[in-house]
Motif scaffolding. Structure first.
Motif, PDB file in Angstrom:
ATOM      1  N   GLN A 200       0.837  -1.212   0.000  1.00 21.50           N
ATOM      2  CA  GLN A 200       0.000   0.000   0.000  1.00 21.50           C
ATOM      3  C   GLN A 200       0.870   1.261   0.000  1.00 21.50           C
ATOM      4  OE1 GLN A 200      -3.282   0.295  -0.412  1.00 21.50           O
ATOM      5  NE2 GLN A 200      -3.436  -1.935  -0.590  1.00 21.50           N
ATOM      6  N   LEU A 201       2.009   1.185   0.671  1.00 18.34           N
ATOM      7  CA  LEU A 201       2.909   2.341   0.685  1.00 18.34           C
ATOM      8  C   LEU A 201       3.486   2.588  -0.712  1.00 18.34           C
ATOM      9  CD1 LEU A 201       4.447   4.581   2.118  1.00 18.34           C
ATOM     10  CD2 LEU A 201       6.140   2.883   2.853  1.00 18.34           C
ATOM     11  N   ASP A 202       3.895   1.509  -1.369  1.00 17.00           N
ATOM     12  CA  ASP A 202       4.409   1.652  -2.742  1.00 17.00           C
ATOM     13  C   ASP A 202       3.355   2.284  -3.649  1.00 17.00           C
ATOM     14  OD1 ASP A 202       6.871   0.584  -2.162  1.00 17.00           O
ATOM     15  OD2 ASP A 202       6.357  -1.462  -2.780  1.00 17.00           O
ATOM     16  N   LEU A 203       2.125   1.782  -3.503  1.00 18.40           N
ATOM     17  CA  LEU A 203       1.031   2.321  -4.327  1.00 18.40           C
ATOM     18  C   LEU A 203       0.806   3.800  -4.044  1.00 18.40           C
ATOM     19  CD1 LEU A 203      -2.009  -0.156  -4.447  1.00 18.40           C
ATOM     20  CD2 LEU A 203      -0.561   0.608  -6.322  1.00 18.40           C
ATOM     21  N   LEU A 204       0.821   4.125  -2.744  1.00 20.92           N
ATOM     22  CA  LEU A 204       0.588   5.519  -2.336  1.00 20.92           C
ATOM     23  C   LEU A 204       1.630   6.443  -2.972  1.00 20.92           C
ATOM     24  CD1 LEU A 204      -1.314   7.006  -0.256  1.00 20.92           C
ATOM     25  CD2 LEU A 204       0.588   6.869   1.329  1.00 20.92           C
ATOM     26  N   LEU A 205       2.886   5.991  -2.941  1.00 22.90           N
ATOM     27  CA  LEU A 205       3.968   6.820  -3.487  1.00 22.90           C
ATOM     28  C   LEU A 205       3.902   6.891  -5.021  1.00 22.90           C
ATOM     29  CD1 LEU A 205       6.871   5.637  -1.142  1.00 22.90           C
ATOM     30  CD2 LEU A 205       5.816   7.903  -1.164  1.00 22.90           C
ATOM     31  N   ALA A 206       3.249   5.913  -5.640  1.00 21.21           N
ATOM     32  CA  ALA A 206       3.123   5.923  -7.096  1.00 21.21           C
ATOM     33  C   ALA A 206       1.863   6.655  -7.552  1.00 21.21           C
ATOM     34  CB  ALA A 206       3.102   4.490  -7.624  1.00 21.21           C
ATOM     35  N   GLN A 207       0.811   6.632  -6.669  1.00 18.12           N
ATOM     36  CA  GLN A 207      -0.487   7.141  -7.139  1.00 18.12           C
ATOM     37  C   GLN A 207      -0.899   8.475  -6.513  1.00 18.12           C
ATOM     38  OE1 GLN A 207      -2.989   3.706  -6.066  1.00 18.12           O
ATOM     39  NE2 GLN A 207      -3.141   3.185  -8.231  1.00 18.12           N
ATOM     40  N   GLN A 208      -0.456   8.741  -5.262  1.00 20.88           N
ATOM     41  CA  GLN A 208      -1.046   9.895  -4.568  1.00 20.88           C
ATOM     42  C   GLN A 208      -0.057  10.948  -4.098  1.00 20.88           C
ATOM     43  OE1 GLN A 208      -4.290   9.011  -1.801  1.00 20.88           O
ATOM     44  NE2 GLN A 208      -4.094   6.864  -2.338  1.00 20.88           N
ATOM     45  N   THR A 209       1.074  10.510  -3.559  1.00 19.44           N
ATOM     46  CA  THR A 209       2.063  11.490  -3.100  1.00 19.44           C
ATOM     47  C   THR A 209       3.444  11.056  -3.606  1.00 19.44           C
ATOM     48  OG1 THR A 209       3.204  12.436  -1.189  1.00 19.44           O
ATOM     49  CG2 THR A 209       1.974  10.413  -0.766  1.00 19.44           C
ATOM     50  N   ALA A 210       3.936  11.768  -4.588  1.00 14.75           N
ATOM     51  CA  ALA A 210       5.234  11.413  -5.182  1.00 14.75           C
ATOM     52  C   ALA A 210       6.316  11.514  -4.119  1.00 14.75           C
ATOM     53  CB  ALA A 210       5.552  12.354  -6.332  1.00 14.75           C
ATOM     54  N   PRO A 211       7.323  10.641  -4.176  1.00 20.20           N
ATOM     55  CA  PRO A 211       8.393  10.736  -3.185  1.00 20.20           C
ATOM     56  C   PRO A 211       8.969  12.149  -3.070  1.00 20.20           C
ATOM     57  CG  PRO A 211       8.631   8.729  -4.459  1.00 20.20           C
ATOM     58  CD  PRO A 211       7.490   9.483  -5.070  1.00 20.20           C
ATOM     59  N   LYS A 212       9.083  12.865  -4.190  1.00 23.73           N
ATOM     60  CA  LYS A 212       9.701  14.196  -4.098  1.00 23.73           C
ATOM     61  C   LYS A 212       8.775  15.231  -3.438  1.00 23.73           C
ATOM     62  CE  LYS A 212       8.961  16.252  -8.717  1.00 23.73           C
ATOM     63  NZ  LYS A 212       7.839  17.010  -8.222  1.00 23.73           N
ATOM     64  N   ASP A 213       7.519  14.844  -3.197  1.00 21.90           N
ATOM     65  CA  ASP A 213       6.601  15.710  -2.449  1.00 21.90           C
ATOM     66  C   ASP A 213       6.417  15.221  -1.011  1.00 21.90           C
ATOM     67  OD1 ASP A 213       6.065  17.311  -4.652  1.00 21.90           O
ATOM     68  OD2 ASP A 213       4.434  16.013  -5.341  1.00 21.90           O
ATOM     69  N   THR A 214       7.069  14.117  -0.651  1.00 23.12           N
ATOM     70  CA  THR A 214       6.806  13.489   0.652  1.00 23.12           C
ATOM     71  C   THR A 214       7.927  13.804   1.639  1.00 23.12           C
ATOM     72  OG1 THR A 214       5.648  11.724  -0.527  1.00 23.12           O
ATOM     73  CG2 THR A 214       6.217  11.297   1.776  1.00 23.12           C
ATOM     74  N   ALA A 215       7.573  14.533   2.679  1.00 30.36           N
ATOM     75  CA  ALA A 215       8.576  14.966   3.665  1.00 30.36           C
ATOM     76  C   ALA A 215       8.883  13.865   4.673  1.00 30.36           C
ATOM     77  CB  ALA A 215       8.062  16.204   4.410  1.00 30.36           C
TER      78      ALA A 215
END
Ligand SMILES: Cc1ncc(COP(=O)(O)O)c(C=O)c1O
Length: 452
Positions: A200-215
């Motif tokens: 689910q974390l992988d999906l979240l980072l691919a679909q909702q919050t890009a790693p470069k936007d995630t603090a």
């Protein structure tokens, strides 16, 4: 000596309790006269065993003599040495005591505040500032506090945020690797739960919050208000790897699980995972308001002077109390006691679970150290179609058990939207006190089972 007479206490209660906001819940009525060690005395004559520790705060028992003496002594030196004006000695002494206890040697930069929620707020602000990114990922089932930022990353019960949206934006969540949160059966293996959550974390980072936007990712290593669930090591290591890959900061919230509660100084130690930011509060000063946000100098050196602070942050009396707490941990072999009493508590609770009259009503006994929960089967509450609505209600099985325990002389709390009662006894409890707690609990459970 207590402050007021019984008559005065009765009068105060009758006249002024109705003036206390209804927004505050309460487990039991009456006024506390005095508390010492594991016991609390009420003006109405009740003396009860306290297995709540004021929600995991008075870990060394009420009014621990060394802690109270250190605070009293500090009161005659300086009470309020505002931390943005000048240092007071206890602030620096506390850093001296805490540095060697850090779960990773890289954690070398401290900021003290008053409450757990404030520490959470500070960590989010710090993560956003130093990464230049907006978004924060939290866990479904998590509790991080009731202020606006903390409330936004709290996902354990709707009561905390009902009707007050919009909350802080930029918050995303994944399921904690707990079978309830993943919608899987109770017997699901930890590995499957971890795989599910990390997927689910992988999906979240691919679909909702890009790693470069995630603090940051924020997590409690043992879910507290979400049901007393330890995170598997594999999960914490998985989070660390993802954070390292994407430059995301890992915030470990040990407000409830820290300071010896799980049998280690910090629960995260068991996994060997390095936090980027560690949050502490509650047991830190054994009842004096104090929290801490601990990170690496390399991170905190990016903060502008004046961007962090607070009028009462790192109060001198609270810091002096915390220094005494750390010293007492060593002098009184607290961690060894936690491990021994944990075994006693688990033996007592598992014996109850093995009782054929009770076993159909208990689905789990879990936790670490003296952060232990018993979960009852949802059907134990009756026939409602909505088990979670029941768990909120005073009629829930867990709430009825907790109420019975209080009537029988032990303060104890429920947790989460599930049918869970949690044990948070003092870390210096004796074997006899743990046995007394188990006996009261067993009687309460059996009575509620009989009552139907
Ligand atoms: C894990 C965790 N984080 C944060 C908080 C908030 O702390 P406080 O109530 O001191 O604001 C709590 C309080 O229970 C907590 O358990």
């Amino acid at each position: 000596m207590s402050g007021v007479s019984t008559e005065e206490a009765d009068q105060l209660y009758a006249s002024y309790a109705p003036h206390v906001t209804k927004g505050l819940g309460r487990s039991t009525e009456g006024v506390i006269k005095k508390a010492s060690g594991s016991r609390v005395q009420f003006y109405d004559g009740r003396e009860v065993l306290d297995f709540t520790c004021g929600i995991g705060v008075t870990n060394l028992g009420h009014c621990h003599p060394k802690v109270s003496a250190a605070a009293a002594k500090q009161c005659m030196n300086i009470v309020h040495g505002q931390c943005s004006i000048a240092f007071h000695a206890p602030y620096l002494q506390l850093i001296e005591r805490l540095l060697p206890l850090m779960p990773h040697p890289s954690l070398d930069s401290f900021f003290f505040w008053n409450s757990g929620s404030e520490a959470v707020e500070a960590s989010i602000k710090m993560a956003r500032t130093v990464t230049g990114r907006q978004n924060v990922i939290c866990m479904q089932g998590a509790y991080h506090g009731r202020t606006f930022g903390a409330m936004a990353v709290t996902k354990s019960k709707t009561i905390y945020s009902e009707g007050v949206a919009p909350l802080m934006p930029g918050v995303f969540s994944i399921p904690y690797p707990f079978w309830h949160q993943c919608g899987l059966p109770p017997a699901t293996s930890p590995h499957t739960l971890v795989s599910q959550s990390l997927y689910q974390l992988d999906l979240l980072l691919a679909q909702q919050t890009a790693p470069k936007d995630t603090a940051a990712i924020i997590i409690e290593p043992v879910l507290g208000e979400g049901g007393y669930v330890p995170a598997p090591t594999e999960f914490l290591q998985g989070l660390r790897a993802i954070c390292d890959k994407h430059g995301i900061l890992l915030i470990i919230d040990e407000v409830q699980s820290g300071f010896g509660r799980t049998g280690r100084f910090f629960a995260i130690e068991e996994s060997g995972v390095k936090p980027d930011i560690l949050l502490i509060a509650k047991g830190l000063a054994n009842g004096f308001p104090l929290s801490g946000v601990i990170s690496r100098k390399e991170i905190t050196d990016k903060l502008k002077p004046g961007s962090m602070g607070g009028t009462y942050a790192g109060n001198a009396v609270s810091c002096a109390a915390a220094v005494a707490v750390v010293d007492a941990f060593k002098e009184e072999n607290i961690l060894e006691n936690v491990r021994a009493r944990s075994t006693d508590l688990l033996v007592g609770l598992n014996t109850l679970r093995d009782d054929p009259a009770v076993s159909p009503f208990i689905i789990d006994v879990r936790g670490r150290g003296l952060m232990i929960a018993v979960e009852f089967t949802p059907s134990a509450s009756g026939t409602s179609h909505d088990p979670f609505a029941q768990a909120h209600s005073p009629k829930s099985f867990a709430s009825r058990v907790a109420k019975r325990c209080i009537e029988k002389g032990m303060l104890i709390l429920t947790t989460s939207v599930y049918e869970v009662v949690r044990f948070i006894p003092p870390l210096n409890s004796t074997k006899e006190e743990i046995e007394e707690g188990c006996r009261i609990f067993a009687e309460a459970v059996k009575e509620v089972v009989k009552e139907g």
